[in-house]
Design a protein around this motif. Structure first.
Motif, short mmCIF file in Angstrom:
data_model
loop_
_atom_site.label_atom_id
_atom_site.label_comp_id
_atom_site.label_asym_id
_atom_site.label_seq_id
_atom_site.Cartn_x
_atom_site.Cartn_y
_atom_site.Cartn_z
N ARG A 168 -4.95 12.41 6.85
CA ARG A 168 -3.58 12.68 6.57
C ARG A 168 -2.54 11.75 6.73
O ARG A 168 -1.63 11.48 5.93
N ARG A 169 -2.48 11.35 7.94
CA ARG A 169 -1.48 10.60 8.45
C ARG A 169 -1.46 9.15 7.59
O ARG A 169 -0.23 8.79 7.10
N HIS A 170 -2.50 8.73 7.41
CA HIS A 170 -2.53 7.52 6.46
C HIS A 170 -2.09 7.69 4.98
O HIS A 170 -1.47 6.75 4.45
N LEU A 171 -2.58 8.92 4.37
CA LEU A 171 -2.01 9.22 3.03
C LEU A 171 -0.68 9.35 3.01
O LEU A 171 0.00 8.81 2.12
N TYR A 172 0.04 10.11 4.00
CA TYR A 172 1.51 10.16 3.85
C TYR A 172 2.22 8.96 4.20
O TYR A 172 3.18 8.68 3.55
N ALA A 173 1.66 7.91 4.91
CA ALA A 173 2.35 6.79 5.17
C ALA A 173 2.22 5.80 3.96
O ALA A 173 3.02 5.15 3.86
N THR A 174 1.16 5.85 3.12
CA THR A 174 0.84 4.98 2.21
C THR A 174 0.83 5.41 0.95
O THR A 174 0.37 4.79 -0.14
N TYR A 175 1.19 6.79 0.59
CA TYR A 175 0.92 7.44 -0.61
C TYR A 175 1.63 6.70 -1.78
O TYR A 175 0.83 6.61 -2.93
N ASP A 176 2.71 5.92 -1.72
CA ASP A 176 3.34 5.51 -3.02
C ASP A 176 2.75 4.04 -3.33
O ASP A 176 3.42 3.31 -3.99
N THR A 177 1.90 3.40 -2.22
CA THR A 177 1.24 2.12 -2.24
C THR A 177 0.46 2.07 -3.62
O THR A 177 -0.44 3.00 -3.84
N THR A 178 0.29 0.72 -4.04
CA THR A 178 -0.91 0.54 -5.09
C THR A 178 -2.18 0.66 -4.69
O THR A 178 -3.13 1.48 -5.34
#
Length: 380
Positions: A168-178
């Motif tokens: 969850r933390r990873h997806l929130y932090a990087t959600y807009d990255t390619t």
């Protein structure tokens, strides 16, 4: 040929190809020279098909050429040779194989032109004997990770929980990255298939219009179910690799290998035996594990990494692809080491030699399984 054995070392950033009307001189590069990018040459060396035409009055080879120094030979390529080289260089990338690996000695086939007849010489990776024979028998060793190089407990009790607790933390932090967008796209496709097949734990992932919160919540639910079921699927393994990368970079994780592994890898490397990793974990995850072990960075002893992009580990075709990729004459020149009986069966069907790793915490094997077993790499 003057002072051939004392040829000056090649510059690391080029291969010099020098030709004369009589012979290639290993000590005196002449006027007909062309640079060749070492990266392209390494890719060509790692491919299966490599035939060079070299004009030599004698062939001086004390040891197999190393791709990392662009092979200390002067090679003459025709236009067709260069075309073949470029084609061969692209083949491994299509298989998903990486090129950030260290010394990698291929099996080379030279046609030596000189005297009254052409002579074919095979130069294979490994220690040379006086009659061009090579010992030991296996040219390559392909290793599983979990239960073979690394305790199952490390994967089950450290890596998997870290990915589960941080998804969850990873997806929130990087959600807009390619990178994460690609991960989400793969997961969407996998979940759609899972829903059609009625896979337990699969839940629909809403469209982006539903908002970041709802999409991430559905992704987390699916990833947790996949981890719990120990799914060997690319969509999960790719995301896990990206999560683990953060853990290794922040020194939150240190990989564990059995104490006999570093010594064996170093020994095989010194003997010219090429070692590869084949795991259901992504290539990124594999490099992270062997680059951050309790014995330091072991990647210098490894020639490459295979994951499920080459095929499933219980599928015979995967091992056929690997044997074709590494360029052995016969699949039996590869030794595959695994702790999983079904993987051993698949590799054996492809013609590989197989031994089963019996380590603490590994699952029980069927009675009369028919495979040789080892409890340490020192037995290989």
């Amino acid at each position: 040929m003057p002072a051939a054995a004392s040829a000056a070392p090649l510059a690391a950033n080029q291969v010099i190809m020098a030709a004369t009307s009589q012979a290639y001189r290993l000590s005196n590069p002449l006027t007909e020279t062309k640079p060749l990018m070492p990266q392209l040459f390494r890719r060509f060396c790692n491919s299966k098909s490599y035939i060079y035409e070299v004009t030599l009055s004698r062939l001086f080879l004390q040891k197999p050429p190393k791709c990392s120094v662009s092979a200390p030979l002067f090679l003459k390529f025709s236009r067709k040779n260069v075309t073949d080289l470029v084609g061969a260089a692209n083949k491994p990338k299509q298989m998903g194989q990486e090129w950030s690996t260290p010394n990698h000695d291929p099996i080379l086939h030279f046609t030596v032109l000189g005297g009254r007849q052409n002579v074919s010489v095979s130069v294979k990776a490994g220690p040379f004997t006086s009659n061009n024979g090579i010992k030991p028998h296996h040219r390559c060793i392909v290793l599983d990770i979990e239960g073979t190089t690394t305790p199952i407990s490390f994967v089950a009790d450290v890596l998997f929980p870290f990915a589960r607790d941080n998804v969850r933390r990873h997806l929130y932090a990087t959600y807009d990255t390619t990178e994460t967008k690609d991960d989400v796209k793969l997961l969407r496709s996998q979940v759609e298939d899972d829903l059609k097949q009625g896979i337990d734990g699969a839940v629909p992932i809403p469209s982006d219009d539903a908002g970041k919160e709802e999409v991430i919540a559905a992704l987390v639910a699916n990833v947790e179910a996949m981890i719990k079921a120990d799914r060997k699927i690319t969509a999960l393994k790719q995301l896990q690799g990206h999560i683990w990368r953060t853990g290794f970079q922040n020194n939150e994780i240190e990989a564990v290998v059995f104490n006999d592994v570093p010594e064996a890898l170093e020994k095989w490397h010194s003997l010219g035996i090429k070692a590869y990793i084949y795991s259901s974990g992504s290539r990124l995850a594999q490099r992270l594990i062997f680059g951050n072990t309790n014995y330091g960075d072991l990647r210098k002893y490894l020639c490459g990494f295979f994951d499920t992009t080459v095929g499933g580990k219980k599928e015979t075709r995967s091992y056929i692809e690997i044997s074709e990729f590494v360029g052995v004459d016969e699949p039996s020149e590869i030794l595959f080491v695994t702790d999983v009986y079904q993987e051993a069966i698949a590799a054996k069907a492809a013609g590989l030699e197989v031994v089963i790793s019996v380590r603490p915490g590994n699952g029980a094997l069927p009675e009369d399984h028919g495979f040789k077993t080892i409890s340490s790499f020192s037995e290989i």
